[in-house]
Design a protein around this motif. Structure first.
Motif, PDB file in Angstrom:
ATOM      1  N   THR A  59      88.218 -17.475 -46.332  1.00 60.07           N
ATOM      2  CA  THR A  59      87.765 -16.766 -47.520  1.00 60.07           C
ATOM      3  C   THR A  59      88.216 -15.319 -47.506  1.00 60.07           C
ATOM      4  O   THR A  59      87.966 -14.568 -48.430  1.00 60.07           O
ATOM      5  CB  THR A  59      86.220 -16.787 -47.606  1.00 60.07           C
ATOM      6  N   GLY A  60      88.880 -14.923 -46.421  1.00 58.65           N
ATOM      7  CA  GLY A  60      89.371 -13.566 -46.326  1.00 58.65           C
ATOM      8  C   GLY A  60      88.522 -12.698 -45.410  1.00 58.65           C
ATOM      9  O   GLY A  60      88.921 -11.602 -45.025  1.00 58.65           O
ATOM     10  N   ALA A  61      87.342 -13.161 -45.060  1.00 60.81           N
ATOM     11  CA  ALA A  61      86.458 -12.376 -44.188  1.00 60.81           C
ATOM     12  C   ALA A  61      86.869 -12.542 -42.735  1.00 60.81           C
ATOM     13  O   ALA A  61      87.175 -13.640 -42.292  1.00 60.81           O
ATOM     14  CB  ALA A  61      85.010 -12.822 -44.382  1.00 60.81           C
ATOM     15  N   ALA A  62      86.887 -11.460 -41.998  1.00 64.69           N
ATOM     16  CA  ALA A  62      87.297 -11.515 -40.596  1.00 64.69           C
ATOM     17  C   ALA A  62      86.250 -12.235 -39.765  1.00 64.69           C
ATOM     18  O   ALA A  62      85.061 -11.968 -39.859  1.00 64.69           O
ATOM     19  CB  ALA A  62      87.507 -10.102 -40.060  1.00 64.69           C
ATOM     20  N   VAL A  63      86.705 -13.160 -38.949  1.00 59.48           N
ATOM     21  CA  VAL A  63      85.802 -13.928 -38.099  1.00 59.48           C
ATOM     22  C   VAL A  63      86.495 -14.130 -36.763  1.00 59.48           C
ATOM     23  O   VAL A  63      87.691 -14.424 -36.701  1.00 59.48           O
ATOM     24  CB  VAL A  63      85.476 -15.309 -38.735  1.00 59.48           C
ATOM     25  N   ALA A  64      85.772 -14.014 -35.704  1.00 62.06           N
ATOM     26  CA  ALA A  64      86.362 -14.184 -34.380  1.00 62.06           C
ATOM     27  C   ALA A  64      86.480 -15.662 -34.046  1.00 62.06           C
ATOM     28  O   ALA A  64      85.780 -16.499 -34.597  1.00 62.06           O
ATOM     29  CB  ALA A  64      85.497 -13.472 -33.345  1.00 62.06           C
ATOM     30  N   ASN A  65      87.374 -15.949 -33.119  1.00 56.43           N
ATOM     31  CA  ASN A  65      87.498 -17.282 -32.524  1.00 56.43           C
ATOM     32  C   ASN A  65      88.003 -18.359 -33.479  1.00 56.43           C
ATOM     33  O   ASN A  65      87.827 -19.531 -33.214  1.00 56.43           O
ATOM     34  CB  ASN A  65      86.150 -17.729 -31.933  1.00 56.43           C
ATOM     35  N   PRO A  89      82.526 -21.806 -39.843  1.00 57.20           N
ATOM     36  CA  PRO A  89      83.584 -22.817 -39.756  1.00 57.20           C
ATOM     37  C   PRO A  89      84.102 -23.219 -41.136  1.00 57.20           C
ATOM     38  O   PRO A  89      83.600 -22.786 -42.168  1.00 57.20           O
ATOM     39  CB  PRO A  89      82.893 -23.986 -39.068  1.00 57.20           C
ATOM     40  N   ARG A  90      85.078 -24.053 -41.105  1.00 50.01           N
ATOM     41  CA  ARG A  90      85.670 -24.602 -42.316  1.00 50.01           C
ATOM     42  C   ARG A  90      85.812 -26.113 -42.119  1.00 50.01           C
ATOM     43  O   ARG A  90      86.121 -26.577 -41.011  1.00 50.01           O
ATOM     44  CB  ARG A  90      87.033 -23.963 -42.569  1.00 50.01           C
ATOM     45  N   ALA A  91      85.579 -26.872 -43.172  1.00 50.42           N
ATOM     46  CA  ALA A  91      85.706 -28.334 -43.090  1.00 50.42           C
ATOM     47  C   ALA A  91      86.933 -28.786 -43.867  1.00 50.42           C
ATOM     48  O   ALA A  91      87.296 -28.179 -44.885  1.00 50.42           O
ATOM     49  CB  ALA A  91      84.451 -29.001 -43.654  1.00 50.42           C
ATOM     50  N   TYR A  92      87.576 -29.816 -43.379  1.00 52.52           N
ATOM     51  CA  TYR A  92      88.718 -30.389 -44.102  1.00 52.52           C
ATOM     52  C   TYR A  92      88.523 -31.900 -44.221  1.00 52.52           C
ATOM     53  O   TYR A  92      87.888 -32.549 -43.379  1.00 52.52           O
ATOM     54  CB  TYR A  92      90.038 -30.059 -43.399  1.00 52.52           C
ATOM     55  N   PHE A  93      89.083 -32.456 -45.268  1.00 52.48           N
ATOM     56  CA  PHE A  93      88.969 -33.883 -45.571  1.00 52.48           C
ATOM     57  C   PHE A  93      90.335 -34.348 -46.055  1.00 52.48           C
ATOM     58  O   PHE A  93      90.876 -33.786 -47.014  1.00 52.48           O
ATOM     59  CB  PHE A  93      87.901 -34.113 -46.642  1.00 52.48           C
ATOM     60  N   GLN A  94      90.895 -35.351 -45.394  1.00 51.19           N
ATOM     61  CA  GLN A  94      92.261 -35.746 -45.727  1.00 51.19           C
ATOM     62  C   GLN A  94      92.457 -37.255 -45.670  1.00 51.19           C
ATOM     63  O   GLN A  94      91.709 -37.983 -45.018  1.00 51.19           O
ATOM     64  CB  GLN A  94      93.248 -35.062 -44.793  1.00 51.19           C
ATOM     65  N   PHE A  95      93.491 -37.678 -46.394  1.00 51.85           N
ATOM     66  CA  PHE A  95      93.977 -39.052 -46.310  1.00 51.85           C
ATOM     67  C   PHE A  95      95.236 -39.050 -45.459  1.00 51.85           C
ATOM     68  O   PHE A  95      96.037 -38.108 -45.514  1.00 51.85           O
ATOM     69  CB  PHE A  95      94.308 -39.611 -47.695  1.00 51.85           C
ATOM     70  N   LEU A  96      95.426 -40.096 -44.708  1.00 48.45           N
ATOM     71  CA  LEU A  96      96.629 -40.264 -43.896  1.00 48.45           C
ATOM     72  C   LEU A  96      97.182 -41.650 -44.193  1.00 48.45           C
ATOM     73  O   LEU A  96      96.495 -42.649 -43.993  1.00 48.45           O
ATOM     74  CB  LEU A  96      96.295 -40.121 -42.404  1.00 48.45           C
ATOM     75  N   ARG A  97      98.408 -41.687 -44.705  1.00 45.16           N
ATOM     76  CA  ARG A  97      98.989 -42.990 -45.033  1.00 45.16           C
ATOM     77  C   ARG A  97     100.498 -42.939 -44.899  1.00 45.16           C
ATOM     78  O   ARG A  97     101.109 -41.860 -44.855  1.00 45.16           O
ATOM     79  CB  ARG A  97      98.608 -43.413 -46.446  1.00 45.16           C
ATOM     80  N   VAL A 113      87.474 -26.766 -47.294  1.00 47.39           N
ATOM     81  CA  VAL A 113      86.470 -25.912 -47.936  1.00 47.39           C
ATOM     82  C   VAL A 113      85.703 -25.143 -46.867  1.00 47.39           C
ATOM     83  O   VAL A 113      85.519 -25.624 -45.741  1.00 47.39           O
ATOM     84  CB  VAL A 113      85.484 -26.744 -48.790  1.00 47.39           C
ATOM     85  N   PRO A 114      85.256 -23.935 -47.194  1.00 41.43           N
ATOM     86  CA  PRO A 114      84.495 -23.153 -46.209  1.00 41.43           C
ATOM     87  C   PRO A 114      83.050 -23.610 -46.124  1.00 41.43           C
ATOM     88  O   PRO A 114      82.489 -24.141 -47.086  1.00 41.43           O
ATOM     89  CB  PRO A 114      84.586 -21.729 -46.766  1.00 41.43           C
ATOM     90  N   ILE A 115      82.457 -23.391 -44.956  1.00 40.66           N
ATOM     91  CA  ILE A 115      81.027 -23.614 -44.760  1.00 40.66           C
ATOM     92  C   ILE A 115      80.373 -22.240 -44.593  1.00 40.66           C
ATOM     93  O   ILE A 115      80.884 -21.380 -43.877  1.00 40.66           O
ATOM     94  CB  ILE A 115      80.759 -24.490 -43.525  1.00 40.66           C
ATOM     95  N   SER A 116      79.285 -22.021 -45.274  1.00 42.52           N
ATOM     96  CA  SER A 116      78.613 -20.718 -45.208  1.00 42.52           C
ATOM     97  C   SER A 116      78.303 -20.347 -43.758  1.00 42.52           C
ATOM     98  O   SER A 116      78.045 -21.207 -42.905  1.00 42.52           O
ATOM     99  CB  SER A 116      77.319 -20.752 -46.018  1.00 42.52           C
ATOM    100  N   THR A 117      78.328 -19.055 -43.492  1.00 44.14           N
ATOM    101  CA  THR A 117      78.073 -18.561 -42.139  1.00 44.14           C
ATOM    102  C   THR A 117      76.718 -19.054 -41.621  1.00 44.14           C
ATOM    103  O   THR A 117      75.707 -18.999 -42.332  1.00 44.14           O
ATOM    104  CB  THR A 117      78.089 -17.023 -42.123  1.00 44.14           C
ATOM    105  N   ILE A 118      76.738 -19.557 -40.394  1.00 39.34           N
ATOM    106  CA  ILE A 118      75.523 -20.095 -39.767  1.00 39.34           C
ATOM    107  C   ILE A 118      75.118 -19.159 -38.638  1.00 39.34           C
ATOM    108  O   ILE A 118      75.832 -19.012 -37.641  1.00 39.34           O
ATOM    109  CB  ILE A 118      75.766 -21.512 -39.216  1.00 39.34           C
ATOM    110  N   ALA A 119      74.004 -18.498 -38.810  1.00 39.59           N
ATOM    111  CA  ALA A 119      73.536 -17.563 -37.785  1.00 39.59           C
ATOM    112  C   ALA A 119      73.084 -18.324 -36.547  1.00 39.59           C
ATOM    113  O   ALA A 119      72.778 -19.526 -36.595  1.00 39.59           O
ATOM    114  CB  ALA A 119      72.385 -16.717 -38.337  1.00 39.59           C
ATOM    115  N   SER A 120      73.040 -17.625 -35.423  1.00 43.30           N
ATOM    116  CA  SER A 120      72.557 -18.257 -34.195  1.00 43.30           C
ATOM    117  C   SER A 120      71.095 -18.664 -34.381  1.00 43.30           C
ATOM    118  O   SER A 120      70.267 -17.905 -34.896  1.00 43.30           O
ATOM    119  CB  SER A 120      72.679 -17.283 -33.024  1.00 43.30           C
ATOM    120  N   GLY A 121      70.788 -19.884 -33.992  1.00 41.84           N
ATOM    121  CA  GLY A 121      69.453 -20.420 -34.152  1.00 41.84           C
ATOM    122  C   GLY A 121      69.218 -21.069 -35.508  1.00 41.84           C
ATOM    123  O   GLY A 121      68.132 -21.592 -35.767  1.00 41.84           O
ATOM    124  N   ALA A 122      70.238 -21.067 -36.355  1.00 44.40           N
ATOM    125  CA  ALA A 122      70.110 -21.648 -37.697  1.00 44.40           C
ATOM    126  C   ALA A 122      70.936 -22.931 -37.807  1.00 44.40           C
ATOM    127  O   ALA A 122      71.680 -23.310 -36.892  1.00 44.40           O
ATOM    128  CB  ALA A 122      70.533 -20.640 -38.753  1.00 44.40           C
TER     129      ALA A 122
END
Length: 567
Positions: free
Chosen positions: A62-68, A211-219, A312-321
């Motif tokens: 999404t353009g936001a800096a994220v480590a790892n 994180p980010r999730a992806y969904f794909q077809f392979l054929r 698609v992106p997944i909203s930021t998940i804080a520690s313990g959430a």
């Protein structure tokens, strides 16, 4: 009269030849599958795991800096699935699905309410990991070493059945990352071809993750079993197989495997709406992101296989959430009324080409009639009668012209005897006669020219509408979307063409007269390869045309003959 017949002949011949070419292409046996590509270990590439879609290094997409967040994770390091992987069988009232704990992939999907082509005793498998017909669905998470489709998942059982329930959840779990537990849930619903895939992420790592999730077809690039690749140059459609992307900005975009081979795929890559699917004849599989939000569409090739999907992106998940994301996956028939309710533009996978403006309304009317009669054969017959009623004024005018022409036969013979081989004077005399008798020599062509687009449109309706797949009529006609197995309808159609020829005025040219008598045989043979539903339509058109022309000849021919006798 000769001009009239030539125009009619050219129009009908050209249309029939184009349709025949398309039908032959559709029924041509598919090319043999390419030889499996092997790795250094000697394993087939059909077991390979495709490259995970690339996202920019240091961002969460999404353009936001994220480590790892790793750059271009390529997990295709081996072509052999772990030996501990298990198949999980899932049974509902519409689907029989096989999942694999390797990647949590969808490895096989059988549509229980749709028989296999030519084998009514077995259901049709839309997805399968089979050499030469490889087509599966995969998904995974990007970033923080979260499980991709290369990860190994755990299941609580190897067999699940919807039974009498309305809902069924199949839960897979993965705890490979310290402090982060992930579950991947397949959610099935009674009477539905939609499978919701939900990721639930519990973060106890001590740091926030995005994180980010992806969904794909392979054929593979082979056409579906029993189909052939390519599209008809006349209509621009046929049995297209390949990815398709839909967005509000660019609407429906098909992506050919050839363009992917050349890295020339021209489709929307980023959007805030839309979906991605894998289209084939009668059926479609599609990832359907819900609502609005950033999404990235991708198509690429890995060895002999193609991947197409959305991330698609997944909203930021804080520690313990905890965080979650759900992605609907449609795997089923191209039933237009149902597809349009699932996602905007999804019904466009039923591609009628440039004649959609006629084909789709025809399908709507056919569906309405079928809702009353319950049989597609009788539906086509009633639809033909309705079309004949609509075109009755035009056909009647043309029929009167043909009847009038027939009463002129003695005068034409007299002109031919008078001018002999002088074609110029003969044509001049005939044109003068047409003018005197107020005959339009092209009057009989108009109905053929006008009705040809409807004929071609119905062809594509019969070819494209899954509702007519395996639809029986009576007796030996078990599938109106395939040719008549005993050629009864084409022969009846040819006989009706001969009768029609007899009812019309004979050509002055003996050679042309012989050609007109041979044409019914030629077209009967050609129609051997057409869908029996289309032949039924054309046969009914001929039978109704015979009745109409006989009535016109009897009524108006007698009047015209009396007028001619007085001159």
């Amino acid at each position: 009269m000769d001009t009239q017949r030539i125009i009619a002949l050219v129009v009908f011949s050209a249309s029939s030849l184009f349709l025949w070419e398309a039908w032959q292409k559709h029924n041509r046996p598919p090319a043999p599958p390419p030889a499996p590509v092997t790795t250094q270990a000697g394993n087939s590439a059909l077991n390979a795991v495709a490259t995970v879609p690339t996202i920019p290094s240091g961002t969460n997409g999404t353009g936001a800096a994220v480590a790892n967040v790793p750059q271009a994770q390529n997990v295709a390091t081996t072509s052999e699935a772990p030996k501990s992987a298990q198949r999980i069988s899932v049974q509902t009232d519409t689907l029989q699905v096989e999942l694999d704990t390797q990647g949590g992939d969808v490895r096989k999907v059988t549509l229980l309410k749709h028989p296999a082509r030519g084998d009514a005793n077995h259901a049709f498998s839309l997805m399968q990991d089979k050499v030469g017909a490889y087509f599966i669905a995969q998904s995974g998470l990007l970033g923080y070493e979260l499980p991709t489709h290369a990860a190994l998942w755990k299941a609580t059982a190897t067999s699940f059945d919807l039974g009498s329930n309305d809902k069924l959840n199949v839960i897979l779990t993965n705890n490979d990352v310290a402090g982060i537990s992930v579950s991947k849930t397949y959610m099935f619903t009674r009477g539905s071809y939609v499978v919701d895939i939900r990721y639930d992420i519990k973060n106890d790592s001590g740091a926030a993750v995005s994180p980010r999730a992806y969904f794909q077809f392979l054929r593979d690039g082979n056409p579906p079993e029993g189909e052939s690749a390519g599209s008809n140059p006349f209509t621009g459609i046929a049995t297209f197989t390949g990815p398709a992307v839909y967005t509000e900005a660019k609407k429906f975009q098909k992506v050919s495997f050839t363009d992917i081979d050349k890295s020339k795929q021209d489709h929307v890559k980023e959007s805030t709406d839309g979906w991605l699917g894998m289209v084939q004849h009668y059926f479609v599989s599609a990832w359907l992101p819900q609502g609005s939000g950033e999404r990235k569409f991708f198509t690429q090739k890995y060895t002999t296989l193609y991947s197409a999907g959305v991330s698609v992106p997944i909203s930021t998940i804080a520690s313990g959430a905890e965080g979650s994301l759900t992605m609907p996956l449609y795997i089923g028939p191209q039933e237009q009324d149902k597809l349009n309710k699932l996602a905007p533009g999804l019904g466009l996978v039923v591609d009628y080409g440039w004649l959609k403006v006629l084909a789709y309304p025809m399908f709507v009317v056919l569906s309405w009639i079928h809702g009353i009669l319950g049989n597609w054969g009788w539906t086509i017959i009633l639809f033909t009668i309705l079309l004949k009623v609509v075109f009755f004024p035009l056909n009647q005018k043309a029929g009167k012209s043909m009847a009038h022409m027939k009463t002129m036969t003695p005068k034409m013979e007299a002109l031919k005897a008078r001018y002999g081989d002088d074609k110029m004077k003969l044509n001049q005399a005939m044109m003068e006669m047409y003018k005197t008798e107020k005959i339009n020599p092209l009057g009989g062509c108009l109905p053929i020219v006008v009705q040809m687009p409807f004929f071609i449109s119905l062809y594509w309706v019969l070819l494209s509408a899954v509702e007519l797949r395996n639809a029986p009529w009576i007796g030996w006609i078990a599938d109106l979307s395939t040719p008549d197995p005993f050629y009864v309808l084409p022969i009846v159609m040819g006989a009706s063409m001969i009768i029609q020829t007899k009812l019309n005025p004979a050509p002055a040219d003996p050679v042309q007269a012989k050609v007109m008598m041979v044409l019914p045989v030629v077209f009967s043979i050609m129609f051997f390869f057409f869908p029996s539903g289309l032949v039924l339509y054309w046969t009914m058109q001929n039978i109704l045309g015979i009745a109409q022309q006989w009535y016109i000849n009897k009524t108006f021919g007698v009047v015209d003959a009396a007028k001619v006798a007085k001159r």
